[in-house]
Design an enzyme around this catalytic site. Structure first.
Site, PDB file in Angstrom:
ATOM      1  N   LYS A 192       0.846  -1.202   0.000  1.00 18.00           N
ATOM      2  CA  LYS A 192       0.000   0.000   0.000  1.00 18.00           C
ATOM      3  C   LYS A 192       0.877   1.246   0.000  1.00 18.00           C
ATOM      4  O   LYS A 192       1.561   1.544   0.960  1.00 18.00           O
ATOM      5  CB  LYS A 192      -0.932   0.042   1.218  1.00 18.00           C
ATOM      6  CG  LYS A 192      -2.051   1.056   0.960  1.00 18.00           C
ATOM      7  CD  LYS A 192      -2.617   1.716   2.170  1.00 18.00           C
ATOM      8  CE  LYS A 192      -1.796   2.789   2.790  1.00 18.00           C
ATOM      9  NZ  LYS A 192      -1.717   4.054   2.033  1.00 18.00           N
ATOM     10  N   GLU A 266      10.169   0.949  10.277  1.00 17.70           N
ATOM     11  CA  GLU A 266      11.156   1.996  10.043  1.00 17.70           C
ATOM     12  C   GLU A 266      10.441   3.308  10.253  1.00 17.70           C
ATOM     13  O   GLU A 266       9.611   3.701   9.432  1.00 17.70           O
ATOM     14  CB  GLU A 266      11.722   1.850   8.624  1.00 17.70           C
ATOM     15  CG  GLU A 266      13.077   2.497   8.484  1.00 17.70           C
ATOM     16  CD  GLU A 266      12.972   3.903   7.959  1.00 17.70           C
ATOM     17  OE1 GLU A 266      12.860   4.820   8.805  1.00 17.70           O
ATOM     18  OE2 GLU A 266      12.976   4.093   6.748  1.00 17.70           O
ATOM     19  N   CYS A 300      13.518  10.612   6.907  1.00 20.42           N
ATOM     20  CA  CYS A 300      13.506  10.109   8.284  1.00 20.42           C
ATOM     21  C   CYS A 300      14.889  10.196   8.914  1.00 20.42           C
ATOM     22  O   CYS A 300      15.013  10.376  10.112  1.00 20.42           O
ATOM     23  CB  CYS A 300      12.982   8.684   8.317  1.00 20.42           C
ATOM     24  SG  CYS A 300      13.733   7.664   7.060  1.00 20.42           S
ATOM     25  N   GLU A 397      10.155  15.173  15.535  1.00 23.08           N
ATOM     26  CA  GLU A 397      10.462  15.136  14.108  1.00 23.08           C
ATOM     27  C   GLU A 397       9.570  16.149  13.374  1.00 23.08           C
ATOM     28  O   GLU A 397       8.349  16.088  13.464  1.00 23.08           O
ATOM     29  CB  GLU A 397      10.192  13.731  13.557  1.00 23.08           C
ATOM     30  CG  GLU A 397      10.545  13.589  12.090  1.00 23.08           C
ATOM     31  CD  GLU A 397      10.355  12.165  11.565  1.00 23.08           C
ATOM     32  OE1 GLU A 397       9.264  11.603  11.752  1.00 23.08           O
ATOM     33  OE2 GLU A 397      11.301  11.639  10.963  1.00 23.08           O
TER      34      GLU A 397
HETATM   35  P1  NAI Z   1       1.773   8.140   8.303  1.00 19.39           P
HETATM   36  O1  NAI Z   1       2.599   7.278   9.191  1.00 19.39           O
HETATM   37  O2  NAI Z   1       0.344   8.356   8.641  1.00 19.39           O
HETATM   38  O3  NAI Z   1       1.828   7.574   6.799  1.00 19.39           O
HETATM   39  C1  NAI Z   1       2.695   6.570   6.327  1.00 19.39           C
HETATM   40  C2  NAI Z   1       1.908   5.456   5.647  1.00 19.39           C
HETATM   41  O4  NAI Z   1       1.105   4.784   6.603  1.00 19.39           O
HETATM   42  C3  NAI Z   1       0.932   5.933   4.559  1.00 19.39           C
HETATM   43  O5  NAI Z   1       0.919   4.995   3.521  1.00 19.39           O
HETATM   44  C4  NAI Z   1      -0.396   5.932   5.294  1.00 19.39           C
HETATM   45  O6  NAI Z   1      -1.503   5.803   4.432  1.00 19.39           O
HETATM   46  C5  NAI Z   1      -0.258   4.713   6.166  1.00 19.39           C
HETATM   47  N1  NAI Z   1      -1.120   4.684   7.350  1.00 19.39           N
HETATM   48  C6  NAI Z   1      -1.667   5.734   8.022  1.00 19.39           C
HETATM   49  N2  NAI Z   1      -2.388   5.302   9.070  1.00 19.39           N
HETATM   50  C7  NAI Z   1      -2.312   3.946   9.074  1.00 19.39           C
HETATM   51  C8  NAI Z   1      -2.830   2.914   9.911  1.00 19.39           C
HETATM   52  N3  NAI Z   1      -3.573   3.192  10.984  1.00 19.39           N
HETATM   53  N4  NAI Z   1      -2.527   1.630   9.630  1.00 19.39           N
HETATM   54  C9  NAI Z   1      -1.755   1.318   8.562  1.00 19.39           C
HETATM   55  N5  NAI Z   1      -1.236   2.252   7.729  1.00 19.39           N
HETATM   56  C10 NAI Z   1      -1.504   3.555   7.981  1.00 19.39           C
HETATM   57  O7  NAI Z   1       2.514   9.532   8.190  1.00 19.39           O
HETATM   58  P2  NAI Z   1       1.889  10.960   7.756  1.00 19.39           P
HETATM   59  O8  NAI Z   1       0.624  11.220   8.494  1.00 19.39           O
HETATM   60  O9  NAI Z   1       1.854  11.019   6.289  1.00 19.39           O
HETATM   61  O10 NAI Z   1       3.015  11.946   8.303  1.00 19.39           O
HETATM   62  C11 NAI Z   1       3.018  12.369   9.654  1.00 19.39           C
HETATM   63  C12 NAI Z   1       4.399  12.499  10.200  1.00 19.39           C
HETATM   64  O11 NAI Z   1       4.990  11.214  10.220  1.00 19.39           O
HETATM   65  C13 NAI Z   1       5.364  13.328   9.385  1.00 19.39           C
HETATM   66  O12 NAI Z   1       5.300  14.674   9.708  1.00 19.39           O
HETATM   67  C14 NAI Z   1       6.679  12.724   9.755  1.00 19.39           C
HETATM   68  O13 NAI Z   1       7.151  13.298  10.947  1.00 19.39           O
HETATM   69  C15 NAI Z   1       6.366  11.280  10.005  1.00 19.39           C
HETATM   70  N6  NAI Z   1       6.708  10.441   8.846  1.00 19.39           N
HETATM   71  C16 NAI Z   1       7.871   9.769   8.893  1.00 19.39           C
HETATM   72  C17 NAI Z   1       8.274   9.017   7.824  1.00 19.39           C
HETATM   73  C18 NAI Z   1       9.555   8.303   7.864  1.00 19.39           C
HETATM   74  O14 NAI Z   1      10.011   7.818   6.838  1.00 19.39           O
HETATM   75  N7  NAI Z   1      10.185   8.188   9.000  1.00 19.39           N
HETATM   76  C19 NAI Z   1       7.484   8.926   6.605  1.00 19.39           C
HETATM   77  C20 NAI Z   1       6.234   9.625   6.660  1.00 19.39           C
HETATM   78  C21 NAI Z   1       5.896  10.368   7.751  1.00 19.39           C
END
Ligand code: NAI
Ligand code: MG
Length: 487
Positions: A192, A266, A300, A397
């Site tokens: 996904k 991660e 990240c 972050e």
């Molecule tokens: P997120 O963690 O919500 O999104 C990442 C992925 O997880 C997306 O594909 C999303 O659709 C999916 N997702 C969301 N809720 C889920 C759930 N309950 N169960 C399974 N999958 C789910 O991150 P978001 O809201 O886009 O960004 C928020 C903050 O997260 C950012 O400001 C950043 O600080 C952090 N982040 C960190 C990342 C990293 O690579 N370390 C990548 C993306 C966000």
């Protein structure tokens, strides 16, 4: 040149140099990719993916729900039992090599679509994301028939069906990080992608078709968080791999508790980037820029906490400001652009909130004076000085082009500050002294530490975190381990 100036060039005026987007055609709408075919969502629902640089819709994408996830997991199970697990490693490797080569063939198209859908500068998608995605497939193609050498003395078996959820900051590269090791080790996949950047994953599904990958080995379900949750909660998975926020990572770990599904996470980071007084300062300044302003800071492992030795603080900050003023913010498709659009309105709002929080906490904000386009989501390169260890902008972050600058006097103080964080993904050190490099790299509890460089990636090198940055490694021999059972 005085000590506090840096030779970053005069006021260059650059003519626009946009990469063209008319050498390929996107479809108006894309289905889910299940069992080797593009199919609409059971609900018939779709959502739009937009270009964050101009806020225009690029295409519509199917919004997958529980039924679709179920269908995809079943397709992956059938492909696993009937085809993929029975193939020799050598045969699996052939498909991975084919995928790698098609990624190279379609590199220009993939780079442009990546920049349109996610906002990153074409220079980065063209020179970093897409070549690295191909490299991951080449690298893992090589492992497919050599797993016995990766784990000597053991019999190596695949795990089964993997559910993989990826974020929006490196869309195709994250597809490669997740899918290449899984397939190389004999597993099948339901992936996904993030809701703001589904397009290159959909093009990747086309590439799997083009490579003749047996149907059901790779399945793609697009959608937002609810679709991701439906995937995680599906009882048919043997393994879940997630990259994204620490908050969602924790929720996933809870929902998998007691189920025996393997999990790797991660998650976020807040890396310390340490500059000693004996470092080559001009190069270190380049490293700082690359550490925090690469990919708009949506990284990240970004070097988001700068720790500068007090004796060189003035020089480093002055040179950093001068260099930052040369950064061009704007059209992601322009080859001169250094910093593209913020990935989404939500992320832009989140970063703006942190800019406000930093100022309210009493830190001093510096932002460059460059112009930014009217439409779209933009944040100028920024940093805070006069920050305290307890400030939220130091602890949390931000995931944007915002750096927090602190100082230190001794190596031990630097290490103490570096480790004073809930995260442990990456770190960096700049010094002339090899012994100091070893002291620092051993002293920081983080998965990846760069010395006299930053944000360098390679498929042979394991990547992953400690503490709230998650667990498990991706890349290298270590990255195969989550995708195999040993006996
Ligand atoms: P997120 O963690 O919500 O999104 C990442 C992925 O997880 C997306 O594909 C999303 O659709 C999916 N997702 C969301 N809720 C889920 C759930 N309950 N169960 C399974 N999958 C789910 O991150 P978001 O809201 O886009 O960004 C928020 C903050 O997260 C950012 O400001 C950043 O600080 C952090 N982040 C960190 C990342 C990293 O690579 N370390 C990548 C993306 C966000
Ligand atoms: Mg988009």
């Amino acid at each position: 040149m005085t000590k506090s100036s840096i030779a970053v060039g005069a006021d260059w005026g650059y003519a626009p140099a946009p990469e063209s987007a008319d050498h390929f055609r996107l479809r108006d709408h894309y289905g889910l990719f299940i069992g080797g075919k593009f199919v609409p969502a059971a609900s018939g629902k779709r959502f739009k993916t937009i270009n964050p640089a101009n806020e225009k819709a690029i295409a519509e994408v199917a919004d997958g729900g529980e039924k679709d996830v179920d269908k995809a997991v079943k397709a992956a199970r059938t492909a696993y039992d009937k085809v993929w697990r029975k193939l020799s490693g050598r045969e699996r490797g052939k498909y991975l090599y084919r995928i790698a080569r098609i990624i190279q063939e379609r590199a220009r198209e993939l780079a442009v679509v990546e920049s349109m859908d996610g906002g990153k500068p074409i220079r980065e998608s063209r020179d970093v994301d897409i070549p690295l995605a191909a490299a991951h497939f080449f690298y893992h193609a090589g492992w497919a028939d050599k797993l016995a050498y990766a784990f000597p003395g053991k019999a190596v078996h695949p795990v089964g069906v993997a559910g993989q959820i990826i974020p929006w900051n490196f869309p195709l590269l994250m597809v490669a990080w997740k899918v290449a090791p899984a397939l190389a080790c004999g597993n099948t996949v339901v992936l996904k992608p993030a809701e703001t950047t589904p397009l290159t994953a959909l093009l990747f599904a086309e590439i799997c078709q083009e490579a003749g990958l047996p149907e059901g080995v790779f399945n793609l379900v697009t959608g937002a968080g609810a679709t991701g949750a439906a995937l995680v909660n599906h009882p048919g998975l043997n393994k879940v791999a997630f990259t994204g926020s620490t908050e969602v990572g924790k929720a996933i770990q809870k929902s998998l508790a007691g189920r025996g599904t393997k999990l790797t996470l991660e998650l976020g980071g807040k890396a310390a980037h340490i500059i000693f007084e004996d470092a080559t300062i001009d190069q270190a300044v380049e490293g700082i820029i690359n550490g925090i302003y690469f990919n708009q800071g949506h990284v990240c492992c970004a070097g988001s906490r700068l720790l500068v030795q007090e004796s060189v603080e003035e020089e480093v900050v002055a040179k950093l400001k001068a260099r930052m003023e040369t950064l061009i913010v704007g059209d992601p498709l322009d080859k001169n652009t250094d910093i593209g659009a913020i990935n989404s309105k939500a992320q832009c709002d989140r970063i703006r909130d942190y800019l406000k929080i930093g100022e309210e906490e009493g830190a001093e904000l510096f932002q460059t004076r460059c112009s930014v386009p009217e439409k779209g989501y933009w944040i100028r390169p920024s940093f805070f000085t006069k920050v305290a260890q307890s400030h939220r902008i130091v602890q949390e972050e931000i995931f944007g082009p915002v750096l927090a600058i602190q100082t230190f006097r001794t190596l031990n103080e630097a290490l103490e500050k570096a480790n004073n964080t809930p995260y442990g993904l990456s770190g960096g050190v700049w010094t002339d002294k090899g012994a100091k490099i070893f002291k620092v790299t051993r002293g920081i509890r983080a998965g990846v530490i760069w010395a006299n460089t930053f944000n360098k990636f390679d498929p042979t090198s394991p990547f992953g975190g400690y503490k709230e940055s998650g667990y498990g490694r991706e890349g290298g021999r270590h990255g195969l381990r989550p995708y195999v059972e040993l006996s």
